[in-house]
Scaffold this motif. Structure first.
Motif, PDB file in Angstrom:
ATOM      1  N   GLY A   1      -9.380  -1.490   4.411  1.00 54.64           N
ATOM      2  CA  GLY A   1     -10.188  -2.308   3.887  1.00 54.64           C
ATOM      3  C   GLY A   1     -11.309  -2.843   4.915  1.00 54.64           C
TER       4      GLY A   1
ATOM      5  N   ASP B   1     -10.387  -4.022  -0.460  1.00 52.19           N
ATOM      6  CA  ASP B   1     -10.456  -2.578  -0.107  1.00 52.19           C
ATOM      7  C   ASP B   1     -11.727  -2.140  -0.614  1.00 52.19           C
ATOM      8  OD1 ASP B   1      -7.838  -2.110   0.544  1.00 52.19           O
ATOM      9  OD2 ASP B   1      -6.999  -1.599  -1.532  1.00 52.19           O
TER      10      ASP B   1
ATOM     11  N   TYR C   1       0.883  -1.044  -0.059  1.00 47.80           N
ATOM     12  CA  TYR C   1      -0.128  -0.190   0.142  1.00 47.80           C
ATOM     13  C   TYR C   1       1.000   1.328  -0.007  1.00 47.80           C
ATOM     14  CZ  TYR C   1      -3.664  -3.083   1.303  1.00 47.80           C
ATOM     15  OH  TYR C   1      -4.621  -4.170   1.529  1.00 47.80           O
TER      16      TYR C   1
END
Length: 634
Positions: free
Chosen positions: A252, A305, A120
């Motif tokens: 998420g 997500d 990420y």
């Protein structure tokens, strides 16, 4: 307050004083290693991070990392030798080009922690904590840290690196881990200190750069990494604690532990085409597939997500259900995936949606073995000139829909020329196909040694092998048009539905042709035969010749030498490994072998290296004609 202190972000120093963050920082420091190698100017010192068992991630320029260099890794004061598994390529001068990453295998290192990696991108301004070594205050490299924030992208040689703004990144910190304090994940490694006249800090390599390495290094690294953090959940548990704090960032709909558990479950799970799997999971949402998604774990993170939609089962729960129903998944693994989906659906309030999806899946996704398109490539010996072959390729979508893709004429060509043409045809067909494709190679026994499953059809992706991406099977050309063989062949094939056992032949079995013939005719219940290595004139070759004439439809063997009489010989290890993991559903065998081939790419010592599958359905013909014979003119 200094600028670096001020840039820590929302809430001042709260982020770095929380209990979870402090423990994560200590864990990062425990995972850091000193990397020493031979650089361009002699001895080179840098940092690295343990990310999987006996596996270090660092910068390629640390120690001028090539296979020929001597690499030493120092952890907790002890030195270990290391070798380069994969590394970015050097540049003539200046900074190394992207990806400037290297994966090292450390010898004799046991019982150590591993950092949790995250692909990420940090939030702009997110607090970062960099760890490495420096020689600023002493001659010997010492642990040093740098506190800063994420400053966005910095283009370098056509690729985007990340900017670290804050404390100086000292020489020797290259290759060291950088913790995203909000997520609790190591998001990158230090590449270089700031440029002249630039802001304090430096440039970081995102963890995603690992994907650019050749030779399956990324697949192997992620598999070992994900399994480790499910078995040793200290890091996911701390991340889950961090998510409950004001500055923690939830990634998420899954908690950190739920995410880690699913990544470990899919690490060895065979997956269909990722685009098709994405469509299965997203359903009516109309979401486009992200082309950057190249591994099943990428799809897990992408689906996790997505936001919840009232009345619809969340795609991440659908994913677990679909994978549990895939051919080649061991029943125990399928049960764990089902349990995981039940647990998540209950927590998210989607129990009714899960039950409805399961009822639909029972109708639409029956586990009846591999389905989809077949590309049948027949390489027939020329009747006009010995040593030459004629190539015909059929595309079969179902028994009633068959199309001739390619057909040779005349006297044919030598096998090298046929191979080149066939690879081009397959490359083109696979590029335009969607969903799973089974590749059937119909050849005379003299070509059984050709490693079709190891063909590399993608020039820019030389690490990808045909047999790890698609089920690849051999078929016997010689018996296709012999009615004497066909009836017994059909008889054994029909028994395959009920008999799931593999009859294994020992590598020391040296029966004569006559003895083999008598044995196969006595045992007409043999449907799947396992052989040791096959070389010209070997006992196994003789057994194969007789088995094919006796109508045995499925045969397994391995390419490569075998130490006769050795209890640990490769062929016996193949038998043990195959029997340990195989499922009772023999209809899924081609897909199961594809999974095994994928595993061998991650482990050079895997017992199933060079595995060959002859999977020969007597009723599977590319056209209404009863046999696959000499190609016809198109």
């Amino acid at each position: 307050m200094s600028r670096s202190d001020e840039s820590i972000g929302r809430g001042g120093s709260t982020t770095l004083t929380s209990g979870a963050v402090q423990q994560l920082i200590r864990l990062v420091e425990q995972c850091m290693v000193l990397v020493t190698g031979g650089g361009r100017d002699g001895r080179s010192i840098g940092s690295g991070v343990l990310v999987a068992p006996r596996t270090v991630l660092t910068c390629a320029h640390v120690g001028f990392a090539t296979a020929a260099q001597d690499i030493t890794v120092t952890w907790q004061g002890y030195e270990y030798t290391a070798e380069v598994v994969a590394a970015g390529r050097p540049a003539p001068g200046g900074l190394w080009p992207y990806p400037d990453v290297a994966v090292l295998k450390v010898h004799d290192l046991e019982r150590h922690p591993c950092a949790a990696l995250g692909e990420y991108e940090p939030r702009l301004g997110a607090p970062l904590h960099a760890v490495g070594h420096s020689q600023i205050y002493e001659r010997e490299p010492r642990l040093t840290t740098a506190i800063g924030t994420y400053g966005g992208h910095q283009e370098f040689q056509g690729e985007m690196l990340w900017r670290f703004i804050g404390d100086e990144l000292a020489a020797g910190m290259s290759g060291g881990p950088v913790l995203d304090v909000e997520t609790g994940l190591v998001c990158g490694i230090t590449k270089t200190s700031r440029a002249r006249e630039g802001a304090r800090g430096g440039l970081l390599l995102p963890v995603q750069a690992v994907k650019e390495l050749d030779g399956g290094a990324a697949v192997s690294l992620w598999r070992k990494h994900d399994v480790f953090h499910a078995d040793m959940p200290q890091w996911p548990n701390l991340r889950q604690e961090l998510e409950t704090e004001p500055l923690g960032r939830t990634l998420g709909v899954l908690t950190a532990r739920e995410h880690a558990d699913l990544l470990a479950l899919v690490a060895d799970t065979p997956a269909p085409d990722l685009i098709e799997l994405h469509e299965w999971c997203t359903g009516r949402r109309g979401l486009r597939f992200d082309e950057r998604c190249t591994l099943l774990r990428d799809l897990v993170s992408g689906l996790a997500d997505l936001m919840q939609t009232p009345g619809q089962l969340h795609p991440i729960i659908v994913l677990a259900g679909v994978l549990a129903r895939q051919p080649g998944v061991h029943p125990a693994d399928a049960a764990i995936l089902e349990q995981w989906s039940v647990r998540i659906a209950s927590r998210m309030g989607e129990w009714d949606e899960l039950q409805e999806w399961r009822r639909e899946a029972q109708r639409d996704m029956a586990r009846s073995g591999p389905v989809g398109v077949s590309l049948i490539s027949q390489i027939a010996p020329s009747r006009l000139e010995p040593g030459r072959y004629l190539l015909t390729v059929w595309l079969r979508r179902d028994p009633g829909e068959v199309q001739v893709i390619h057909s040779d004429e005349g006297a044919g060509a030598d096998f090298d020329a046929v191979r080149e043409v066939l690879q081009g045809v397959l490359r083109q067909q696979l590029a335009i196909s969607s969903g799973p494709v089974t590749l059937e190679f119909v050849t005379p026994p003299e070509l059984f040694d050709e490693p079709f499953d190891e063909w590399r059809l993608w020039p820019r992706r030389q690490w990808a092998k045909l047999g790890s991406r698609h089920p690849v099977v051999l078929r016997d050309f010689d018996r296709l048009d012999d009615p004497m063989e066909r009836e017994l062949w059909r008889l054994r094939w029909r028994q395959l539905r009920d008999d799931t056992s593999v009859t294994w032949i020992d590598c020391g079995d040296r029966r004569s042709y006559t003895a083999w013939e008598g044995w196969f005719q006595q045992h007409r219940d043999i449907t799947v035969l396992g052989l040791p290595e096959i070389t010209t004139g070997s006992p196994a070759q003789e057994a194969l010749d007789v088995a094919l004439f006796a109508g045995v439809p499925v045969v397994l063997w391995r390419r490569g030498p075998c130490e006769h009489g050795d209890a640990e010989c490769p062929s016996r290890r193949l038998r043990g490994s195959f029997e340990l993991h195989r499922r009772d559903d023999q209809s899924a065998l081609p897909e199961f072998v594809r999974v095994l081939r994928s595993q061998t790419m991650q482990d050079d010592a895997h017992a199933c290296q060079g595995l060959v599958l002859l999977w020969d359905d007597p009723d599977s013909a590319p056209a209404p004609d009863p046999v696959l014979t000499q190609p016809r003119k198109v």
